[in-house]
Scaffold this motif. Sequence first.
Motif, mmCIF file in Angstrom:
data_model
loop_
_atom_site.group_PDB
_atom_site.id
_atom_site.type_symbol
_atom_site.label_atom_id
_atom_site.label_comp_id
_atom_site.label_asym_id
_atom_site.label_seq_id
_atom_site.Cartn_x
_atom_site.Cartn_y
_atom_site.Cartn_z
ATOM 1 N N GLU A 31 0.833 -1.212 0.000
ATOM 2 C CA GLU A 31 0.000 0.000 0.000
ATOM 3 C C GLU A 31 0.862 1.255 0.000
ATOM 4 O O GLU A 31 0.564 2.219 -0.709
ATOM 5 C CB GLU A 31 -0.946 0.004 1.209
ATOM 6 N N LEU A 32 1.954 1.269 0.761
ATOM 7 C CA LEU A 32 2.814 2.447 0.780
ATOM 8 C C LEU A 32 3.460 2.672 -0.589
ATOM 9 O O LEU A 32 3.558 3.811 -1.052
ATOM 10 C CB LEU A 32 3.872 2.315 1.875
ATOM 11 N N THR A 48 6.243 11.583 12.226
ATOM 12 C CA THR A 48 5.334 10.980 13.187
ATOM 13 C C THR A 48 3.991 10.844 12.494
ATOM 14 O O THR A 48 3.388 11.840 12.081
ATOM 15 C CB THR A 48 5.197 11.845 14.449
ATOM 16 N N ALA A 49 3.561 9.621 12.331
ATOM 17 C CA ALA A 49 2.303 9.362 11.634
ATOM 18 C C ALA A 49 1.140 9.413 12.618
ATOM 19 O O ALA A 49 1.310 9.112 13.806
ATOM 20 C CB ALA A 49 2.364 7.998 10.964
ATOM 21 N N ARG A 69 -1.387 4.060 5.106
ATOM 22 C CA ARG A 69 -2.094 5.325 4.856
ATOM 23 C C ARG A 69 -1.745 6.360 5.913
ATOM 24 O O ARG A 69 -1.623 7.549 5.612
ATOM 25 C CB ARG A 69 -3.595 5.079 4.791
ATOM 26 N N SER A 70 -1.562 5.913 7.150
ATOM 27 C CA SER A 70 -1.162 6.826 8.211
ATOM 28 C C SER A 70 0.244 7.369 7.960
ATOM 29 O O SER A 70 0.497 8.568 8.103
ATOM 30 C CB SER A 70 -1.224 6.095 9.562
ATOM 31 N N ILE A 71 1.154 6.494 7.568
ATOM 32 C CA ILE A 71 2.526 6.919 7.259
ATOM 33 C C ILE A 71 2.507 7.900 6.085
ATOM 34 O O ILE A 71 3.164 8.949 6.121
ATOM 35 C CB ILE A 71 3.415 5.700 6.951
ATOM 36 N N HIS A 72 1.753 7.574 5.052
ATOM 37 C CA HIS A 72 1.646 8.447 3.888
ATOM 38 C C HIS A 72 1.110 9.814 4.291
ATOM 39 O O HIS A 72 1.609 10.849 3.830
ATOM 40 C CB HIS A 72 0.735 7.793 2.839
#
Length: 81
Positions: A31-32, A48-49, A69-72
């Motif tokens: 996903e990433l 920081t996600a 998705r949080s990291i993105h």
Amino acid sequence: MRITVHIDRVVLDGVGGPGDAAAVGEALRTELARLAGDGNFRDARRVTAPDVRLGPVWNPASAGRDIARSIHSGLNERRGA
């Protein structure tokens, strides 16, 4: 263009079983990589996600996608925003 993301660790407390780590990791990487196609990242040494809230039913693939998705989202944050 090459983007390198190093993730120190992903901690999932109280969910999943012994074989789920690989499935979470694979879904996260896939996903990433898909999301990275937009190329809209800020230059950052550390990100920081946002927290990820898992649903009531455990699904390793879904968890991996949500973490990606949080990291993105963290990579797309604008400084000073």
